[in-house]
Design a protein around this motif. Structure first.
Motif, PDB file in Angstrom:
ATOM      1  N   LEU A 189      34.905 -31.227  96.973  1.00  0.00           N
ATOM      2  CA  LEU A 189      35.936 -31.158  95.937  1.00  0.00           C
ATOM      3  C   LEU A 189      35.528 -31.944  94.698  1.00  0.00           C
ATOM      4  N   LEU A 190      34.891 -33.088  94.902  1.00  0.00           N
ATOM      5  CA  LEU A 190      34.413 -33.863  93.754  1.00  0.00           C
ATOM      6  C   LEU A 190      33.404 -33.058  92.941  1.00  0.00           C
ATOM      7  N   GLN A 191      32.486 -32.380  93.639  1.00  0.00           N
ATOM      8  CA  GLN A 191      31.474 -31.595  92.935  1.00  0.00           C
ATOM      9  C   GLN A 191      32.084 -30.391  92.221  1.00  0.00           C
ATOM     10  N   LYS A 192      33.046 -29.726  92.862  1.00  0.00           N
ATOM     11  CA  LYS A 192      33.644 -28.530  92.280  1.00  0.00           C
ATOM     12  C   LYS A 192      34.588 -28.856  91.125  1.00  0.00           C
ATOM     13  N   ILE A 193      35.350 -29.931  91.236  1.00  0.00           N
ATOM     14  CA  ILE A 193      36.373 -30.244  90.229  1.00  0.00           C
ATOM     15  C   ILE A 193      35.864 -31.209  89.166  1.00  0.00           C
ATOM     16  N   TRP A 194      35.126 -32.225  89.584  1.00  0.00           N
ATOM     17  CA  TRP A 194      34.645 -33.219  88.615  1.00  0.00           C
ATOM     18  C   TRP A 194      33.230 -32.929  88.147  1.00  0.00           C
ATOM     19  N   GLY A 195      32.450 -32.205  88.941  1.00  0.00           N
ATOM     20  CA  GLY A 195      31.093 -31.845  88.541  1.00  0.00           C
ATOM     21  C   GLY A 195      30.043 -32.773  89.128  1.00  0.00           C
ATOM     22  N   VAL A 196      28.843 -32.257  89.280  1.00  0.00           N
ATOM     23  CA  VAL A 196      27.759 -33.032  89.887  1.00  0.00           C
ATOM     24  C   VAL A 196      27.235 -34.110  88.938  1.00  0.00           C
ATOM     25  N   ASP A 197      27.536 -33.977  87.637  1.00  0.00           N
ATOM     26  CA  ASP A 197      27.018 -34.937  86.671  1.00  0.00           C
ATOM     27  C   ASP A 197      27.977 -36.097  86.435  1.00  0.00           C
ATOM     28  N   ILE A 198      29.065 -36.147  87.187  1.00  0.00           N
ATOM     29  CA  ILE A 198      30.052 -37.208  87.024  1.00  0.00           C
ATOM     30  C   ILE A 198      30.199 -37.940  88.346  1.00  0.00           C
TER      31      ILE A 198
END
Length: 236
Positions: A189-198
């Motif tokens: 969910l972190l990767q999908k919603i916040w992005g891998v660069d954050i």
């Protein structure tokens, strides 16, 4: 590299920090990238400017006189016109509780100082690129008694008055509702919603899930202990 935004379409950014050197640095780099920028040196002034400027993004320092960034963020989120605005907290504090408090106040991202302008600009540009990509996908999900509308970030429950959600809460709900009964881990969910660069803490997901449950009720998003979260479309 400049993003070559036209004056009419340039995203608007409000920079809020009591350190004039940081304000000058951010204003210079944002303007160079093509953003429309206004600045404020404290939280009270930021709230006043935001009411008329309606920024697309607010870069908000936490440690400020008069009104700290956490309380400023909470007050800004109470304004429905600013509910869709991205809020990125800037702080020299890296304690976990400070980060959790920031996301609880409505943060979309949390950036520790010292600020690296090129890295920050890359993050901001990526954020707006993801926003543009999301706008191109489907606008509405109808599931159970919910109507989830991406155009205005509203959720209508059982035909009653719509609830306006902050960006990240809405995006989390929309994403889960797109694939009901599928379990997603916090990391996914972190990767999908916040992005891998954050980089944000996994607890950030828990904070946003809790807020969604407070607003919509417990029945929609289920927790699978040790696994993650899912949207359940089973009628109770």
């Amino acid at each position: 590299m400049s993003t070559n935004k036209s004056a009419a379409t340039a995203p608007k950014v409000l920079v809020v920090d009591d350190d004039s050197d940081i304000v000058e640095l951010l204003e210079y780099n944002l303007t160079k990238e093509g953003y429309s920028v206004l600045t404020a040196s404290n939280g009270k002034k930021a709230i006043e400017i935001a009411k008329s400027f309606i920024p697309d993004l607010i870069l908000l320092d936490i440690m400020m006189p008069q009104l700290d960034g956490i309380e400023t963020g909470r007050l800004l989120r109470q304004n429905p016109d600013i509910n869709h605005t991205y809020i990125l907290f800037l702080t020299a504090r890296s304690e976990e509780y400070s980060e959790v408090a920031a996301f609880d106040a409505g943060a979309d991202d949390y950036i520790t100082k010292p600020i690296k302008p090129r890295a920050l600009m890359s993050r901001i540009n990526a954020l707006f690129r993801r926003e543009a990509q999301k706008a191109e996908s489907g606008d509405t999900i109808e599931i159970l008694d919910l109507s989830i509308n991406r155009k205005n970030y509203t959720v209508t429950q059982a035909g009653e008055k719509s609830v306006i959600l902050p960006k990240k809460e809405f995006e989390l709900l929309f994403f889960l509702a797109q694939t009901p009964n599928k379990v997603f881990s916090r990391d996914e969910l972190l990767q999908k919603i916040w992005g891998v660069d954050i980089y944000v803490l996994e607890r950030t997901v828990d904070v946003h899930i809790r807020k969604l449950r407070e607003k919509l009720g417990e029945k929609y998003i289920k927790t699978l202990k040790g696994v993650g979260y899912m949207f359940s479309n089973e009628k109770e």
